[in-house]
Design an enzyme around this catalytic site. Sequence first.
Site: not given
Length: 823
Positions: A312, A512
Amino acid sequence: MMRSLMKPLVQKSFRACAAPILALSLGLTGCASGPKKDDKVETQITEIMSKMSVEQKVAQLIMPDISTITPEDVAKYRFGTILNGGNSGPYGNERSKPEDWLKLADAFWEASRTPHADGSPVIPVLWATDAVHGHSNVVGATLFPHNIGLGATRDPALIREIGRITAAEIKVTGIDWTFAPTLAVVRDDRWGRTYEGYGEDKGLVSELGAAMVEGLQGMGPDFLSQEHVIATAKHFFGDGGTAGIDTGDTVGNEADLVELHAFPYRAALKSGAQTVMASFSSINGQKMHGNKSYLTELLKNEMAFDGLVVGDWNGHGRIPGCTNKDCPESINAGLDIFMVPEDWKELLTNTKAAVDSGKISQERLDDAVRRILRVKIRYGLFDLPAPSARKLGGNYALLGSPEHRAVARKAVQESLVLLKNDGVLPINPSKTVLVAGEGADSIAKQSGGWTISWQGGGDLTNADFPGAESIFAGIAKQAEAAGGKAILSVDGSYAQKPDVAIVVFGEKPYAEFMGDIKNLSYGDAKPLALLKKFQAQQIPVVAVFLTGRPLWVNKELNASNAFVAAWLPGSEGGGVADVLLKTKDGQVQKDFKGKLSFSWPQACDAYALNPGEANYKPLFGYGYGMAYGEHAAWTKVDEKCALSQPNAENDVAVFARGQSVAPFTLVAADGKGQRLTLAGAKGKSADGTVSVVAMDRNAQEDARTISWKAGGSFGFEASAALNPAAMAEGRAIRIDYQIGTRPTGPVKLSMSCGANCRDEIDITASLALAEQKGWMTAFLPLSCFKKGTPVGMPLSIQSSGNFEMSISAVTLVDDGGETACRF
């Protein structure tokens, strides 16, 4: 240039499910991973790799962001993959036209296909994107409900079709790969990515996640055909168990954690998922990006996954001892591709050096490259023409086509969950319907985060969504067709009393980190005032709640005649009207089908509310959802929430209602440290580098806007001694703020830590993310300041660049056990 490689016919052959001893001990009795290896393909990979240098192999492991590279960089360095982040668009424009996306895809493709001077193999580049609810970065694409809404449909066939359509729209713009679906089993709804999860039940997540993989990649003869893209099962694993904290720690018995959180990956791999993304989060304190036990031993060995593992966003840089520019530990743990948006050049150099020195073995490097090439060959990448010449490339009529929007509209219809109805629904469309609330006519709000930009919302308007329909527009169209009238009135005012009111409200868009919250109490007072106003005027009122998670809305439930959880429906707001309104002749158009995939809280402190856990007492349980033929008497629910003002008796106001609160004072300082106390509504530092003006938030001049130029600071001092309890252990600073323009240089938040001691925290990244996102709350435990004790005033914010910030409140509060050091 090497010879063309034929796309192997592996689609129809899937590995049988194995059951190794470790997998059985962890509850993983199913562990097949899609198409089995093909001997011809493995031979081809070996041939390619035999002609590659170490530099060329390492380049396959590097995934930069398109905002930091050019086609010329791709031609020079030969990255294996690239991505566009949530805020990255072609040529620096996140609102680029579809034509620009395809143009850039062609440019990157051609650059990667440039022959090497030494005749070594030419390996095409793969481009990945976050198409998490449709091709959501691209203006004009079909936007489906976010996964939380799809979970409420419980319809795997529909999810599979949504995957197919999303893949087709991605292919129009020349992209190969999507970072979807999210397979999080969400256990705490305070998490800012809750809406990316299909539900809190591992079985539901497993079923719907597998269906999405099959839709995106295709099945049988269509597996990875030119109408499909590569899917990503993410984030492996445990991202939904971090107690509501983004990139947090999932703690517990490891066998139990694997059985719960890794469970959905079994089905995704059986369905052929070719890539898995490692989680930002940790398991019992160990970052997943450096966890060999899980990335290699569990995923690759025991679960027999033979595709690639991608990191990520700079996730490797969070491993202890690593940086974004250097992290052999992550490759050794089992990562195959670094997602390194900006620091790709240094990471390329340092990873090559790690191979040369033996820190990364040649065997591990070759395994990673083999996995990358295997996925590329299965996708047929070596035999494809330029993106614009592929089957769907440039077929712009597919983007947001009527057929695609019809499927999205069906998903909206099936995702709505009816929580309360005293008979006001369905509504007669021939009546006068007032539609109020900030979400009534806002496609950006109803679409949520990961929409055109990463966090969504902000300055997006309906003009940014060509072909889409707001909830009000859908209602108005049907009311007009039936001889009625729909009136848009965001503030709820009217000249003529309506027959019924619909109030559309909910969370502001977020993604997020920015979406993490401290408790589940819905805090916007305006919608409640509207509901109560209509209730008092005896106007039947329907609440339509736009949200990425169940929230404590007991007051709003009591103040409405009907309450609908609409989640984040996306671009097709007309789907809401299809269910709320009757047909012209008075019949039900579409009944409510949605069932809760997340339990709804009865109390605002019920953060972890999952069936089977202790003290499971929801207001509406998992699977709840009414239909029109069902009637449930409404008993007024408790409106008390102790956490609305947590430990309010211990709160110490530093700044409130536009003024500092004694004994605190406002102070502005210039770059030389010359400080000036600000007594009025506005002022500036001695050299003008910091200026303060009054602004209105909820009342006249109840907040201040501070503008920085390089070198200035703004903060609060105490003119008298404070009660020691105010700054004691277990306390925190709460700041209500919004960012007008992001900082152009580093910004530090600092506090006193004793005589001649200052302790500071870098808040630059948080402020940049908050730009144009509206009012937010920072919550920072004083334990984050480590240099000395006791921590105390003055509190100040120093900037080395320009930026603008508004502050409406600063309060010292109990930290409630919170330990996360984030602004």
